[in-house]
Design an enzyme around this catalytic site. Sequence first.
Site: not given
Ligand code: NAD
Ligand code: GLY
Length: 390
Positions: A138, A160, A202, A244, A254, A259, A263, A266, A270, A284
């Site tokens: 939890r 998030k 982003e 942010k 949101e 917030r 998006n 997005h 998506h 992404h």
């Molecule tokens: P990811 O986490 O898949 O990383 C991208 C690639 O880079 C992976 O293959 C990873 O192994 C590699 N990598 C990471 N750091 C590295 C480094 N320093 N050196 C070498 N390789 C490295 O992708 P991402 O773009 O970081 O994240 C995308 C995700 O984030 C999506 O699922 C998206 O929905 C999510 N997201 C969430 C929020 C939120 O607010 N929670 C906001 C934006 C995006």
């Molecule tokens: N990336 C969208 C949010 O954090 O709200």
Amino acid sequence: MDFDNVQDIHSDKDSENIKRLAVDVKGGSYDIHIGAGLLHTPEDYIPYKLEGRTVFVLSDRNVSGLYGDMVTASIEAQGATVYQLLVDGGEKSKSFSDFERLSNEMLAKKVTRDSVLIALGGGVVGDLGGFLASTIVRGISYIQMPTTLLAHVDSSVGGKTAINTQYGKNLVGTFYQPDSVIIDVDVLSTLPPREYMAGVAEVLKYGLIVDLEFFEYLETHASDIAKQDPYICEQMIYQSCAAKAAIVSMDEKETSGQRILLNLGHTFGHALELIAGYNGDVLHGEAVAVGMLMALDVSCKLGNVSEGDVARVRELYANIGLPQTLDDLGLAFSDVETMVARIYELMLGDKKATRHGIKFVILSKIGQAVVNADLEEEFIKDTLRYFIQQ
Ligand code: NAD
Ligand code: GLY
């Protein structure tokens, strides 16, 4: 929009080596630490002692190979018992099956409520790790140690958490804030160029939705951004996190209209990611880059922004090297109408859809976004047709 905690982005680069920003949310606040080399001594940026605790370090296999041992050794040196949790790199790991496997691994290692989870990786590890931390026994504490530009500027801040489903991205998740965000800018040196560019999309989002001055800064420094200049990267990270932090502090879950503006692009993006199949063909940030241009097209058709504004944004994309078309994403569709219908159907499944329809984030001008929930289906489909036929 109130940006009291945003510093001048032109401030003296040598004045402070480690920058801090606070995220103030209901029930507490936490700091974002930004600087070079922070992952060598991450314990300096964790607001409690780790001695005697069980700490789970979640990474994907690429990141673990690069930084896992360094972080694990530092945490172990604090007197914690450390277990590494691993997933494959890429979007497919934000899955029910990985979530189940990792939950069981943590339970087998006797996770307790005072255990800590460290999410060391990109947005995939951050979202999955946050979700695990929020649900296991939890809820346990967690720390974000982001390693991609995208995770530095967006996903590690704001709490998030999510996994993907067959019905769409991020449809199962929680709002669950970390206790600290530790951004070591040095890790960008190992990031593949395509992943870097996905993060830049982003960054640009903040300029488009809330900060014309920042948008202009990005225009001025487009060639340095394209070259991944370390000083410009740090400025982009700081300014994006400041934006942010301000938005999340106003509207954690949101619910009050701020917030949701994060998006931009997005809802389109998506749907494109889902069509591409989460297999790394479309990242992404790349899908969001094209999605933001779709939202800009909608804004232009409404008369909010001019064709000159659209050309200005596209010029910045071109100067930086961001994808602009579905072709740039490697997506080609022969049957236009079937694909328009399919993308629109997927957009109806987006989290921002309500029983009254889809809430679209569009621009009222460059540097200012608004929500429009009254757009006709055909109006949106025309934008999809335009991009598919481009
Ligand atoms: P990811 O986490 O898949 O990383 C991208 C690639 O880079 C992976 O293959 C990873 O192994 C590699 N990598 C990471 N750091 C590295 C480094 N320093 N050196 C070498 N390789 C490295 O992708 P991402 O773009 O970081 O994240 C995308 C995700 O984030 C999506 O699922 C998206 O929905 C999510 N997201 C969430 C929020 C939120 O607010 N929670 C906001 C934006 C995006
Ligand atoms: N990336 C969208 C949010 O954090 O709200």
